[in-house]
Design an enzyme around this catalytic site. Structure first.
Site, PDB file in Angstrom:
ATOM      1  CG  LEU A   1      -9.466  -2.871  15.966  1.00  0.00           C
ATOM      2  CD1 LEU A   1      -8.119  -2.197  15.773  1.00  0.00           C
ATOM      3  CD2 LEU A   1      -9.293  -4.235  16.584  1.00  0.00           C
TER       4      LEU A   1
ATOM      5  CG  ASN B   1      -2.170  -0.847   0.956  1.00  0.00           C
ATOM      6  OD1 ASN B   1      -2.919  -0.581   0.024  1.00  0.00           O
ATOM      7  ND2 ASN B   1      -2.364  -1.869   1.771  1.00  0.00           N
TER       8      ASN B   1
ATOM      9  CG  HIS C   1      -9.933  -3.774   7.890  1.00  0.00           C
ATOM     10  ND1 HIS C   1      -9.072  -4.314   8.818  1.00  0.00           N
ATOM     11  CD2 HIS C   1     -10.946  -4.656   7.764  1.00  0.00           C
ATOM     12  CE1 HIS C   1      -9.566  -5.464   9.242  1.00  0.00           C
ATOM     13  NE2 HIS C   1     -10.700  -5.699   8.615  1.00  0.00           N
TER      14      HIS C   1
END
Ligand code: GRF
Length: 216
Positions: free
Chosen positions: A143, A13, A108
């Site tokens: 989270l 990334n 994510h």
């Protein structure tokens, strides 16, 4: 805009963000890369791109608070407009998240709110899901639960293994959506307002879904 990227591993990334800055797709530059692991291969990507790379080995710290204090100081030194978590495998303290709130983004590897946490590819296969993907979101103390910004989905194939699926999510989704979100943020188009992700002045009811290279 000055950007700081936090990594712990491969840095694919990070590489997509480096390339997007170099090609002018993001109106910004990466001022510093910080890794929580000395052996993270992503550090070499930063060095190859001429970006100052720092390592803060988390195992040398007695507790999370002390680590996060030093991390915040190392980030602040680079005076970033945005802090991009890119495979940064640390749970952050509320004080850290509060300090960078509104300019802290994460990617994510799941279609959040499905599958927060680890082993997302395995869990998708075990559940027999038809599609999978990745999501960029603002970071809050929840989270993998902050306001969603952009998602990309791909079909799960019958012959997918955990490894194959992870690879396709990385190449076909993650490396496309993160530079896009970073570009929006650097251009002032994306903000966290009253706890909601806003793009071009409008609160997102649902994350933007990117298909292919076109779109917003
Ligand atoms: C990516 O799948 C990212 O979404 C997750 O950890 C992985 C990091 O990969 N949080 P890389 O370091 O960017 O190659």
């Amino acid at each position: 805009m000055r950007l700081v990227v936090l990594i712990s591993g491969e840095g694919r990334n990070l590489q997509a963000l480096i390339d997007a800055c170099a090609e002018g797709r993001i109106g910004g530059r990466i001022a510093r890369v910080i890794s929580s692991r000395a052996e993270a291969p992503g550090l070499a990507r930063a060095v190859a791109a001429g970006i100052p790379a720092h390592c803060l080995p988390h195992e040398r710290y007695p507790d999370r608070e002390r680590f996060d204090q030093d991390l915040a100081a190392a980030i602040d030194e680079a005076r970033p407009g945005a802090v991009l978590l890119a495979g940064f495998m640390r749970i952050l303290t509320p004080a850290f998240v509060e300090h960078f709130q509104g300019r802290l983004l994460n990617i994510h590897p799941s279609l959040l709110p499905k599958y927060p946490g680890l082993h997302t590819h395995r869990r998708v296969l075990e559940a027999g899901d038809q599609e999978h993907g990745a999501t960029v979101h603002f970071v809050t103390s929840d989270l993998d639960g902050g306001p969603l910004i952009v998602r990309g989905a791909i079909p799960v194939r019958p012959d997918d293994t955990e490894r194959r699926l992870a690879e396709r999510v990385m190449v076909e989704v993650e490396q496309k959506i993160y530079p896009r979100a970073a570009a929006w943020f650097a251009a002032g188009r994306l903000a966290l307002v009253a706890g909601r992700a806003c793009l071009d002045g409008r609160a997102l009811e649902a994350p933007v879904t990117l298909t292919g290279a076109g779109g917003t």
